[in-house]
Structure formats: structure tokens, C-alpha cells
Write a protein that holds these residues in place. Sequence first.
Motif, PDB file in Angstrom:
ATOM      1  N   ARG A 151       0.869  -1.365   0.089  1.00  0.00           N
ATOM      2  CA  ARG A 151       0.170  -0.196   0.082  1.00  0.00           C
ATOM      3  C   ARG A 151       0.988   0.970  -0.033  1.00  0.00           C
ATOM      4  NH1 ARG A 151      -0.383  -1.737   5.320  1.00  0.00           N
ATOM      5  NH2 ARG A 151       0.429  -0.463   7.039  1.00  0.00           N
ATOM      6  N   GLY A 152       0.495   2.295  -0.549  1.00  0.00           N
ATOM      7  CA  GLY A 152       1.185   3.420  -0.772  1.00  0.00           C
ATOM      8  C   GLY A 152       2.129   3.287  -1.864  1.00  0.00           C
ATOM      9  N   LYS A 153       2.830   2.151  -2.020  1.00  0.00           N
ATOM     10  CA  LYS A 153       3.947   2.258  -3.141  1.00  0.00           C
ATOM     11  C   LYS A 153       3.036   1.835  -4.479  1.00  0.00           C
ATOM     12  CE  LYS A 153       7.524   2.613  -0.465  1.00  0.00           C
ATOM     13  NZ  LYS A 153       8.316   3.842  -0.521  1.00  0.00           N
ATOM     14  N   ARG A 154       2.092   0.940  -4.410  1.00  0.00           N
ATOM     15  CA  ARG A 154       1.297   0.597  -5.346  1.00  0.00           C
ATOM     16  C   ARG A 154       0.690   1.902  -6.120  1.00  0.00           C
ATOM     17  NH1 ARG A 154      -1.298  -2.895  -1.510  1.00  0.00           N
ATOM     18  NH2 ARG A 154      -3.166  -1.663  -0.595  1.00  0.00           N
ATOM     19  N   GLU A 155       0.276   2.910  -5.395  1.00  0.00           N
ATOM     20  CA  GLU A 155      -0.494   4.029  -5.831  1.00  0.00           C
ATOM     21  C   GLU A 155       0.521   4.838  -6.741  1.00  0.00           C
ATOM     22  OE1 GLU A 155      -3.466   5.758  -2.794  1.00  0.00           O
ATOM     23  OE2 GLU A 155      -2.295   4.194  -1.778  1.00  0.00           O
ATOM     24  N   VAL A 156       1.891   5.123  -5.834  1.00  0.00           N
ATOM     25  CA  VAL A 156       2.809   5.862  -6.736  1.00  0.00           C
ATOM     26  C   VAL A 156       3.445   5.241  -7.691  1.00  0.00           C
ATOM     27  CG1 VAL A 156       5.245   6.833  -6.356  1.00  0.00           C
ATOM     28  CG2 VAL A 156       3.630   7.066  -4.408  1.00  0.00           C
ATOM     29  N   MET A 157       3.324   3.849  -7.936  1.00  0.00           N
ATOM     30  CA  MET A 157       3.970   3.101  -9.218  1.00  0.00           C
ATOM     31  C   MET A 157       2.846   3.167 -10.232  1.00  0.00           C
ATOM     32  SD  MET A 157       5.990   1.223 -10.840  1.00  0.00           S
ATOM     33  CE  MET A 157       7.478   0.719  -9.636  1.00  0.00           C
ATOM     34  N   GLY A 158       1.550   3.231  -9.776  1.00  0.00           N
ATOM     35  CA  GLY A 158       0.351   3.407 -10.852  1.00  0.00           C
ATOM     36  C   GLY A 158       0.467   4.749 -11.265  1.00  0.00           C
ATOM     37  N   ASN A 159       0.708   5.706 -10.656  1.00  0.00           N
ATOM     38  CA  ASN A 159       0.747   7.248 -11.124  1.00  0.00           C
ATOM     39  C   ASN A 159       2.123   7.342 -12.158  1.00  0.00           C
ATOM     40  OD1 ASN A 159      -1.445   7.319  -9.714  1.00  0.00           O
ATOM     41  ND2 ASN A 159      -0.763   9.342  -8.738  1.00  0.00           N
ATOM     42  N   ARG A 160       2.959   6.500 -12.078  1.00  0.00           N
ATOM     43  CA  ARG A 160       4.242   6.744 -12.843  1.00  0.00           C
ATOM     44  C   ARG A 160       3.997   6.444 -14.179  1.00  0.00           C
ATOM     45  NH1 ARG A 160       7.390   4.152  -8.448  1.00  0.00           N
ATOM     46  NH2 ARG A 160       8.596   5.884  -7.706  1.00  0.00           N
ATOM     47  N   TRP A 161       2.583   5.778 -14.667  1.00  0.00           N
ATOM     48  CA  TRP A 161       2.508   5.482 -16.036  1.00  0.00           C
ATOM     49  C   TRP A 161       2.576   6.821 -17.024  1.00  0.00           C
ATOM     50  CZ3 TRP A 161      -2.633   4.698 -19.149  1.00  0.00           C
ATOM     51  CH2 TRP A 161      -3.470   5.609 -18.635  1.00  0.00           C
ATOM     52  N   GLN A 162       2.389   7.829 -16.280  1.00  0.00           N
ATOM     53  CA  GLN A 162       2.449   9.180 -17.258  1.00  0.00           C
ATOM     54  C   GLN A 162       3.959   9.481 -17.793  1.00  0.00           C
ATOM     55  OE1 GLN A 162       0.038  10.863 -19.492  1.00  0.00           O
ATOM     56  NE2 GLN A 162      -0.832   8.717 -18.613  1.00  0.00           N
ATOM     57  N   ALA A 163       4.853   9.135 -16.637  1.00  0.00           N
ATOM     58  CA  ALA A 163       6.155   9.478 -16.853  1.00  0.00           C
ATOM     59  C   ALA A 163       6.817   8.383 -17.997  1.00  0.00           C
ATOM     60  CB  ALA A 163       7.044   9.251 -15.602  1.00  0.00           C
ATOM     61  N   MET A 164       6.400   7.044 -17.926  1.00  0.00           N
ATOM     62  CA  MET A 164       6.658   6.307 -18.845  1.00  0.00           C
ATOM     63  C   MET A 164       6.021   6.371 -20.360  1.00  0.00           C
ATOM     64  SD  MET A 164       8.607   4.573 -16.887  1.00  0.00           S
ATOM     65  CE  MET A 164       8.993   2.757 -17.744  1.00  0.00           C
ATOM     66  N   PHE A 165       5.057   6.898 -20.156  1.00  0.00           N
ATOM     67  CA  PHE A 165       4.563   7.299 -21.676  1.00  0.00           C
ATOM     68  C   PHE A 165       5.255   8.366 -22.269  1.00  0.00           C
ATOM     69  CE2 PHE A 165       1.350   8.184 -24.799  1.00  0.00           C
ATOM     70  CZ  PHE A 165       0.462   7.105 -24.808  1.00  0.00           C
ATOM     71  N   ALA A 166       5.645   9.568 -21.515  1.00  0.00           N
ATOM     72  CA  ALA A 166       6.542  10.701 -21.761  1.00  0.00           C
ATOM     73  C   ALA A 166       7.777   9.955 -22.508  1.00  0.00           C
ATOM     74  CB  ALA A 166       6.622  11.682 -20.673  1.00  0.00           C
ATOM     75  N   ILE A 167       8.422   9.255 -21.682  1.00  0.00           N
ATOM     76  CA  ILE A 167       9.630   8.372 -21.998  1.00  0.00           C
ATOM     77  C   ILE A 167       9.475   8.095 -23.490  1.00  0.00           C
ATOM     78  CG2 ILE A 167      11.532   6.729 -21.748  1.00  0.00           C
ATOM     79  CD1 ILE A 167      11.057   7.664 -18.636  1.00  0.00           C
ATOM     80  N   GLY A 168       8.548   7.121 -23.676  1.00  0.00           N
ATOM     81  CA  GLY A 168       8.174   6.450 -24.838  1.00  0.00           C
ATOM     82  C   GLY A 168       7.995   7.371 -26.117  1.00  0.00           C
ATOM     83  N   GLU A 169       7.339   8.629 -25.628  1.00  0.00           N
ATOM     84  CA  GLU A 169       7.144   9.574 -26.908  1.00  0.00           C
ATOM     85  C   GLU A 169       8.455   9.989 -27.115  1.00  0.00           C
ATOM     86  OE1 GLU A 169       2.434  10.837 -25.767  1.00  0.00           O
ATOM     87  OE2 GLU A 169       4.203  11.439 -24.689  1.00  0.00           O
ATOM     88  N   VAL A 170       9.264  10.521 -26.487  1.00  0.00           N
ATOM     89  CA  VAL A 170      10.308  11.227 -26.700  1.00  0.00           C
ATOM     90  C   VAL A 170      11.518  10.324 -27.354  1.00  0.00           C
ATOM     91  CG1 VAL A 170      12.659  12.065 -25.774  1.00  0.00           C
ATOM     92  CG2 VAL A 170      10.421  12.788 -24.628  1.00  0.00           C
ATOM     93  N   VAL A 171      11.419   8.957 -26.944  1.00  0.00           N
ATOM     94  CA  VAL A 171      12.015   8.095 -27.764  1.00  0.00           C
ATOM     95  C   VAL A 171      11.621   7.801 -29.066  1.00  0.00           C
ATOM     96  CG1 VAL A 171      12.749   5.734 -27.936  1.00  0.00           C
ATOM     97  CG2 VAL A 171      12.996   6.750 -25.814  1.00  0.00           C
ATOM     98  N   ALA A 172      10.441   7.583 -29.342  1.00  0.00           N
ATOM     99  CA  ALA A 172       9.799   7.653 -30.755  1.00  0.00           C
ATOM    100  C   ALA A 172      10.146   8.699 -31.612  1.00  0.00           C
ATOM    101  CB  ALA A 172       8.266   7.341 -30.455  1.00  0.00           C
ATOM    102  N   ILE A 173       9.883  10.256 -31.071  1.00  0.00           N
ATOM    103  CA  ILE A 173      10.376  11.234 -31.619  1.00  0.00           C
ATOM    104  C   ILE A 173      11.735  11.022 -32.410  1.00  0.00           C
ATOM    105  CG2 ILE A 173      10.713  13.768 -31.586  1.00  0.00           C
ATOM    106  CD1 ILE A 173       8.405  13.769 -29.599  1.00  0.00           C
ATOM    107  N   LEU A 174      12.818  10.722 -31.074  1.00  0.00           N
ATOM    108  CA  LEU A 174      14.362  10.964 -31.664  1.00  0.00           C
ATOM    109  C   LEU A 174      14.453   9.647 -32.477  1.00  0.00           C
ATOM    110  CD1 LEU A 174      15.666  11.695 -27.961  1.00  0.00           C
ATOM    111  CD2 LEU A 174      15.390  13.203 -29.956  1.00  0.00           C
ATOM    112  N   VAL A 175      13.732   8.689 -32.609  1.00  0.00           N
ATOM    113  CA  VAL A 175      14.191   7.551 -33.399  1.00  0.00           C
ATOM    114  C   VAL A 175      13.607   7.760 -35.111  1.00  0.00           C
ATOM    115  CG1 VAL A 175      13.321   5.199 -34.072  1.00  0.00           C
ATOM    116  CG2 VAL A 175      13.899   5.409 -31.594  1.00  0.00           C
ATOM    117  N   VAL A 176      12.283   8.514 -34.829  1.00  0.00           N
ATOM    118  CA  VAL A 176      12.146   8.916 -36.365  1.00  0.00           C
ATOM    119  C   VAL A 176      12.983  10.005 -36.869  1.00  0.00           C
ATOM    120  CG1 VAL A 176       9.983  10.046 -37.582  1.00  0.00           C
ATOM    121  CG2 VAL A 176       9.529   8.255 -35.849  1.00  0.00           C
ATOM    122  N   LEU A 177      13.306  10.917 -35.988  1.00  0.00           N
ATOM    123  CA  LEU A 177      13.981  12.029 -36.427  1.00  0.00           C
ATOM    124  C   LEU A 177      15.656  11.205 -36.979  1.00  0.00           C
ATOM    125  CD1 LEU A 177      15.124  14.835 -36.741  1.00  0.00           C
ATOM    126  CD2 LEU A 177      15.560  14.990 -34.503  1.00  0.00           C
TER     127      LEU A 177
END
Length: 476
Positions: A151-177
Amino acid sequence: MVTSEAELRDLSDQAAHRIMNKQGTASGRRAGWMMISTILIEAWDLYAIAFVMLFVQKSAGFGTNPWLVGLASAAVQLGALLGCFAGGWVADRFGRKKVFITTMIMFIVLALAQGFAQNFWQLIIIRFLLGFPLGSDISSGYAYIMEAMPRGKREVMGNRWQAMFAIGEVVAILVVLGLYLTGMDHDVLWRIALALGAVPALTLLLGRLTITDTALSLVQRGKFRQAKQVSMKMFGDSLDMLPDQDFKIKRPSTMAFLRDLWKDPIRRRASIFGWISNAAQGGEWGAFGFYLPSILAVAGAAKASENFIGYSLSNAIIYSLAIVSGVVGPMITPRIGHRGIAQWGFGMAFVSLLVAAFAVWANQPWLLLISAAAMIWGHYWDASNGMTVTSMVAPTRYKGTASGFGYMFVKLAAFSTIFVFPAMKDAIGIPLTVLIMSSISLAGFLAARYILPEVYGYVESEGQLVKENAAGTAAA
């Protein structure tokens, strides 16, 4: 000796309550990180096509029909809409691991198939099918996080999904570039960019071969012997109240899930907020975040046809800020709660969209860039906890079903806005389209302020949600 279904259900509920109140071990935390990393794959696929759609439209056999462009972009969301609920349902009945392995294999095959599409309709069909494993994996992964971490840790981990999403988006942009800078033919470029999503998926598949179902998932399916072993590994608890043999426990129906959800007022209000929040964040991203590359290009902030490098770097900078937002959001959630992070996020997104609409209308590229960065920052806060709340407050036996049900709202809203945006902007222009879409963020803000009770730190006890105090005991 256990003799009845009621006794089995009572024992499984006791075990579930004990698991959900444990602090956990390093094994559970590693599994949580593996599950949240799935977001990288989805982000790659969703944002890569936003960047290469310009090249897709120039390929032989495709074209510029706005409805087909919108459908090709949104098809994966429609597939995920169906896959997320089915994935949660299957995971609750047959176990998390089977879903995780199957979805990654499907994604690898379909990601590669995108590179061989010969026209829009082939691409639409492939991307629609690709949505099934994406939606299934996310819904099952959230259930896994809520079951494997303390408890507590699972909520913080769940809320990290947007950080992971942003990392994936930046990687996609840089790979395409990077592919663009090689000078390769643009018809080859977009095919490779989409097919490369199979690489991280293969990495995840190999990593998942060693994981097991969660103890809670095994308990709810009556696999007590294995559940006791997994619980000892993840939580240091052998669940001694369970018998050392397996039993067949009848799975409750989806209607039973909704009825149980409705009994507890905190769970009911939190779930309603989660559904509204998921729809709002999916809609605002589909209406602005997904089309940010084309909005910046059309508005003159970075002309894609004349300066693809500048156009790509502008987006990369904005989504690099999103990574910071995605990291900061979970860090401050324990301080301001789920209500606070949602209100601040949706409020920032709403105001930023109003400013962005004005910036496009007034032809102010720098103001558009600033408002876009602010909107993405707010979005990565407001989108952080919809799935977390939906999964966390669900009755323990319905975690997978609840995750899938909640994620349907994300995908339905995202599909709708991604699909209609190209036609809307052609019909009424970008400024008015963005202005209309800003009402989606306003709806999310109002839901956070007036519907969501603060549920940070709540756990389930005897079928109801109760607050845990600092010492870890239930507070009335």
C-alpha cells in the motif's frame, strides 16, 4: 476441512486482505516496474504514427482523406477499447501471466505487420488488431501492480504511467528523427518506425517469462498451494490460514462486480470519478496531444514540410518536460492526494487549451509552444491517477475486471477525438476545434473537485474501503 463455497470465499477474502496490507518485498517492486514499463510500448506505437503520418499520406496507395487519416490513427484505440475489458476479464479467470505472454507475442507479430501495409484499409485493420494486445496488457498490468506492491507504493507506481508514456514518446520522436537524418526513402522510414515497436516488446516478453501470477490472483482462483509460495516470495507471508490444497472457486460475474462496487459510497464515487477522469484524459490527449505535431506545423510553430528537424525537436522538448511532469506528479501525490493532483492537472490543461486556441487564431507560434508545454504538463498530472484509483478501490476479487472496465473509458474517448479531429479542423479550423475540446478538461476538473473523495492510503477491509493511519492500522 473446508467444505463449502462460502468458507472458501471467506478464506480467500481473509488472505486477500492480509496481502493488500503487507509492505512487500523487492520481488514485488521489481514486478511492478516491469508492468509499468509496458506503457513504453504503447507510447511508442501511439506517438510514432502521429509523427510519420505525414509520410504515410505521401505513400503510394494511401492519400489525404481526413476520415481515413483519422481512422488509421485511431484504429489502435478502438481495438484497445475491446481488448482492455476482455483482457481484464480473462486475467481474472485464467491468471495474469497467460495474458502477459500472449499479448506480447501478438504485439510483436502485428507491429511488424504494420510495415507491410499497402493502403489505408490494410493499415487500419492491422492497427485495430494491434489494439487488442495493448488494451489487454495495460488492464492486466494495472491489476498486477495493485496486487504485487505494498500500500502507498502501489499508488505511486500506478501514477508513474505518465512518466513512462512521456519517455516512450520522446524515444519515438528521436528514433523517427534519426531515421530521417539518414536520408532514407520516406516510404521506408514510416514502415520501419512502426515496425520497430516489436523490439521493446520482445525485450519485455523475455523478461516476463520468469514472472508468476500474483498471490492474490491465485488465491481468488483457488490455487492455494502456489498462492502461499508466491505470497512468501513477494510479501514474506505464507498465508497460513489457507489449506495446503487447491479448490475450484466459482468466479463472480461482471454484474456482481458492479453491484459490489455500488455498495460502498467511497468506492462508488471514486470509481465514477475514475471513469470520468479516464475519459477526460483520453479525450484531451486525443484532441490535442496526439495531433500536437500537426498543430504546431499548421500553425507555423515548426513547418514540417520545410524543417522536419526543428519540428521534431520542438515536440521532443515539450515531451521532455512531460517526463519531468510525470516524475513529479507521483512524488507529490502523497502530499496533495489524488484529488489535488487531478484538480491541478485538469485545471492547467483546461486553461492551457484556451490559450492554445487563442495562440493559433492570433498566429502566435511562441505562445502556442508555451501553452502546449503547459497543457502537456497538466495532462501528465491529470492522467496519472485515473487508472490507479479505478484499480485500487475495486474489490480484491475484481482487480483485473475493474482495470479493464476503467481503461475502456480512456480508449473510447481517445478513439473518438483522434478519429474526428482531422475532419473537425478541416471543417471549422484548429482554434475552434481546440476551444470545443477544452470542455473535456473542464469536465475532468469538476469531477475531481465534486465527485472524488480522497482515497489515498485506503485499503479494503471486510468488503469496504477504510483509511490506514500512519501506524498501518485501520481508522474508522
